[in-house]
Design a protein around this motif. Structure first.
Motif, PDB file in Angstrom:
ATOM      1  N   GLY A 168       0.798  -1.217   0.000  1.00 55.90           N
ATOM      2  CA  GLY A 168       0.000   0.000   0.000  1.00 55.90           C
ATOM      3  C   GLY A 168       0.831   1.268   0.000  1.00 55.90           C
ATOM      4  N   GLU A 169       2.138   1.154  -0.306  1.00 60.50           N
ATOM      5  CA  GLU A 169       3.010   2.324  -0.325  1.00 60.50           C
ATOM      6  C   GLU A 169       2.716   3.203  -1.542  1.00 60.50           C
ATOM      7  OE1 GLU A 169       6.066  -1.040   0.177  1.00 60.50           O
ATOM      8  OE2 GLU A 169       3.882  -0.988  -0.070  1.00 60.50           O
ATOM      9  N   THR A 170       3.024   4.477  -1.409  1.00 59.47           N
ATOM     10  CA  THR A 170       2.905   5.417  -2.523  1.00 59.47           C
ATOM     11  C   THR A 170       4.004   5.143  -3.542  1.00 59.47           C
ATOM     12  OG1 THR A 170       1.918   7.132  -1.141  1.00 59.47           O
ATOM     13  CG2 THR A 170       3.003   7.852  -3.169  1.00 59.47           C
ATOM     14  N   ALA A 171       3.613   5.036  -4.794  1.00 58.79           N
ATOM     15  CA  ALA A 171       4.592   4.798  -5.854  1.00 58.79           C
ATOM     16  C   ALA A 171       5.425   6.061  -6.083  1.00 58.79           C
ATOM     17  CB  ALA A 171       3.884   4.396  -7.143  1.00 58.79           C
ATOM     18  N   ILE A 172       6.730   5.888  -6.160  1.00 57.11           N
ATOM     19  CA  ILE A 172       7.624   7.021  -6.388  1.00 57.11           C
ATOM     20  C   ILE A 172       7.627   7.421  -7.863  1.00 57.11           C
ATOM     21  CG2 ILE A 172       9.987   7.853  -6.111  1.00 57.11           C
ATOM     22  CD1 ILE A 172       8.471   7.205  -3.508  1.00 57.11           C
ATOM     23  N   PHE A 173       7.628   6.433  -8.728  1.00 58.49           N
ATOM     24  CA  PHE A 173       7.585   6.659 -10.171  1.00 58.49           C
ATOM     25  C   PHE A 173       6.496   5.802 -10.784  1.00 58.49           C
ATOM     26  CE2 PHE A 173      12.027   7.904  -9.310  1.00 58.49           C
ATOM     27  CZ  PHE A 173      12.018   9.154  -9.908  1.00 58.49           C
ATOM     28  N   PRO A 174       5.988   6.157 -11.967  1.00 57.99           N
ATOM     29  CA  PRO A 174       6.358   7.339 -12.736  1.00 57.99           C
ATOM     30  C   PRO A 174       5.750   8.611 -12.146  1.00 57.99           C
ATOM     31  CG  PRO A 174       4.544   6.250 -13.813  1.00 57.99           C
ATOM     32  CD  PRO A 174       4.922   5.379 -12.647  1.00 57.99           C
TER      33      PRO A 174
END
Length: 743
Positions: A343-349
């Motif tokens: 459930g972590e926030t995606a860094i990319f794209p």
């Protein structure tokens, strides 16, 4: 007779016998017997007359040692040899110290220059070793004397200088339709054209990753929705064919049937062809969602380039109104909202929503519902950012609402803020183009050198004269780099020149890239406008109308001179609002050493990025926007506007919409919102609680703040350099105290 000397950095200068005499005299003065003027002149004259026409520094020093050993002053010879050895050790000491910091994974500004790279891993360490040894080579052999002096004296920073010898470019906007429809060859293997959404998603990842290995900057897809939409329909047809096999019926009449949307619905109560259609839609939506999940997951796990670094990727979308394009966007946004892994926030794209009236901005617009969803996702996950296609400088006269390829005439941006649109040598488009290289001028130092002049007019006149000189040097330095880059062969960039860069497909493997690279841009950046204004008139542009007027005059002057450079050098020069990361503190340290600690100028560990109002200056979002807005039109090489809000934005997407509304009213080009997001570094749990000390999921106290550094997110501030950490700690919110409003 010696006439010229080859210095250690490769430069050839005239022979100066005074330097030989000074070195011998210094050795003599450290002995008990002191100086011997007769012997000093005798040895110097002998070397000057007996030496070859051109000699190296080392050869001349060898001759001095021989002559001293032959003389009666063996004591001087010993001191001279010892001093020479000490100087040799000193020259190597800096490199040694830097290398030891890398070996011992020290947390400093060298190893934390790029927060997107893990310099502690073997690949990251190798990248830093290469970087730190390549930069001196560039200084010694590839820069002009003027450029070298400007860098050495803290006036100029050449970005990605370690990649200079590779002749690589900064970034490119991928024409992904070419990749998906034709396949590509990059290295030893070939990729076939895509036939379904899953394959299209994977090829998009591969295209970004392979190109990253050929370039030193970021990769972007300018119309992600348009490019992937056809493969939604192909997947839908594939699902219909599965049902044909299951039922033994022909549903080909549904293959190209117009659809208003792809929305999952229960099959209860549906019969015949309606049930078949909805079943195929449901299966297609599930596949698109999985494909978008896979795309995001891959972009956060696939490493490219030396340095254990994920692809610095961006995708632009928002204006495809087809059912298929809407399906791509909806499932991409939903996947982003859900997060990756635990459930972590995606860094990319880096995701960029292209806002356009008549398409997705007003309630009556076809994609308004997706715009609302985009704001909801941003309120939780930072992305997407918002690109204003309605800004006067972001419009293209060739754009038509009924053009199925209208995306070709839409501006798209990359990563931190890079903008490529205007073009003197081809179509006005972002597609198949990118930045070639950019360099940044230290506005603060120019101002500091003028600040003691009491007469204001003379002070400002002196400043603009210095600025003009630095603009000339920077334009010439970028042209020098261009002349070096253009000698590269097509085969050095197998994917870039065959499938991505506009015009590159016409080149043979042994051709140089000279005929096509002028489609790219050369960026002249700047840093520290706020501190520059304080040094010149005592206040920055956020707190003074006079300072704002001067700030606009400075950047307008830069813009006008850059336009002149376009005509003189025949390049696409542009002014860039520099996204300084490692540079933010580097300029400041040197200037503080030279000029002392000056309140409002050098008293912090960083300079304010480009034309931004300082992060520590408390004001409303509206005031910040009104100050920064006019600079967007002047900085067409790239710019961004940020609003800092406090607390949990997840349940208040209206705040995000308010920011976009403000950008629209003020003719701003690109912007986004920063807010609270805590992250447990052990289990990945995230929330927006203020000052969370302990993870409510696993009990860990290893908590970090998910933050935006210069335009991209960083999962841990452990990789931030000291300057950016100081800036982070100084950031204030832009909601007025006592009011829950942005305005």
């Amino acid at each position: 007779m010696i006439q010229t000397v080859v210095k250690r950095d490769g430069r050839i200068v005239g022979f100066n016998e005074q330097k030989v005499m000074a070195a011998i005299r210094k050795a003599m003065m450290t002995t008990d017997k002191g100086e011997d003027e007769r012997l000093l002149n005798q040895i110097t004259d002998h070397i000057a007359q007996r030496g070859d026409t051109q000699m190296t520094v080392e050869q001349i020093q060898d001759m001095v040692e021989v002559e001293l050993m032959k003389s009666s002053r063996k004591d001087v010879a010993q001191k001279y040899i010892a001093y020479r050895n000490q100087r040799s050790i000193a020259r190597k000491a800096k490199t040694r110290d830097v290398f030891l910091d890398i070996v011992n994974i020290k947390n400093n500004d060298v190893t934390r220059e790029n927060a997107n790279m893990n310099a502690d891993t073997p690949a990251g360490m190798m990248m830093k070793f290469a970087s730190e040894t390549t930069k001196p080579f560039v200084d010694d052999y590839l820069l002009s004397e003027d450029s070298r002096e400007a860098v050495a004296h803290n006036y100029l920073h050449i970005h990605d200088k370690d990649y200079y010898p590779t002749k690589s470019f900064t970034c490119v906007q991928h024409p992904l339709d070419h990749i998906l429809n034709c396949g590509f060859i990059a290295g030893h293997g070939a990729s076939r054209p895509a036939k379904r959404i899953e394959t299209a998603s994977v090829l998009a990842c591969i295209s970004l990753e392979c190109a990253q290995n050929e370039m030193h900057g970021g990769q972007a897809i300018p119309a992600f929705d348009f490019y992937l939409a056809p493969f939604v329909r192909l997947s839908y047809i594939e699902e219909l064919k599965y049902l044909e096999d299951l039922y033994g019926e022909d549903f080909s009449n549904l293959y190209n049937e117009p659809l208003m949307d792809y929305l999952k619905q229960p099959l209860d109560g549906l019969q015949g062809v309606d049930r078949v259609r909805q079943h195929a839609i449901n299966k297609t939506v599930g596949r698109v969602h999985q494909a978008m999940e896979a795309f995001i997951h891959n972009m956060n796990t696939i490493h490219s380039r030396g340095g254990n670094q994920v692809v610095f990727s961006s995708i632009n979308y928002g204006t495809d109104t087809s059912a298929e394009g809407r399906c791509v966007m909806r499932e991409l946004l939903l996947s982003t909202y859900e997060g990756v892994g635990g459930g972590e926030t995606a860094i990319f794209p880096i995701q960029i929503w292209k806002k356009k009236r008549g398409v997705n901005y007003l309630p009556e617009d076809r994609n308004f519902d997706l715009y609302q969803l985009a704001c909801k996702v941003t309120a939780r996950r930072f992305f997407p950012n918002f690109l204003n296609l309605d800004a006067s400088f972001n419009q293209n006269d060739e754009w038509r609402a009924d053009d199925p390829k209208r995306y070709q005439h839409e501006v798209a941006t990359m990563g931190c803020r890079t903008r490529v649109f205007e073009n003197r040598f081809g179509p006005k488009t972002s597609i198949g183009r990118g930045n070639l290289s950019f360099s940044t001028i230290n506005l603060v130092r120019l101002a500091l050198e003028c600040r003691k002049e009491e007469d204001k007019d003379q002070r400002l006149g002196h400043f603009f004269a210095k600025l003009d000189e630095m603009l000339e040097i920077t334009a010439q330095q970028l042209d020098d780099r261009f002349q070096f880059q253009k000698t590269a062969y097509t085969r050095q960039f197998p994917l870039l020149m065959k499938s991505l860069w506009i015009g590159g497909e016409k080149l043979g493997a042994t051709d140089t890239v000279e005929s096509v690279i002028n489609q790219g841009t050369l960026g002249i950046g700047f840093i520290g406008l706020a501190e520059c204004l304080v040094a010149l008139i005592g206040k920055h542009h956020g707190e003074s109308e006079e300072a704002q007027e001067l700030g606009l005059k400075i950047i307008t002057y830069m813009r006008d001179r850059v336009n002149e450079f376009c005509d003189r050098f025949h390049h696409n020069y542009s002014v860039l609002a520099t996204p300084a990361e490692g540079l933010a503190g580097r300029f400041t340290k040197r200037d503080r050493k030279d000029f002392g600690c000056i309140p409002g100028v050098t008293d912090r560990d960083y300079y304010t990025n480009s034309n931004h109002v300082p992060v520590y200056y408390k004001c409303s979002a509206r005031h910040k926007a009104e100050v920064e807005a006019p600079y967007h039109d002047l900085t067409r090489g790239g710019h961004i506007f940020y609003v800092e809000i406090d607390g949990d934005a997840t349940h208040n997407p209206q705040v995000i919409m308010s920011v976009v509304d403000m950008m629209d009213r003020l003719n701003m080009g690109y912007g986004s919102v920063n807010h609270n997001r805590n992250r447990c570094m052990d289990c990945g749990y995230e929330n927006a609680q203020n000052n969370m000390k302990e993870c409510p999921k696993c009990g860990s106290k290893n908590i970090d703040r998910l933050q935006r550094i210069t335009g991209y997110l960083v999962g841990t501030t452990d990789r931030w350099n000291s300057g950016k950490l100081a800036e982070l700690n100084d950031r204030v919110t832009h909601i007025d105290d006592g009011e829950q409003t942005l305005f």
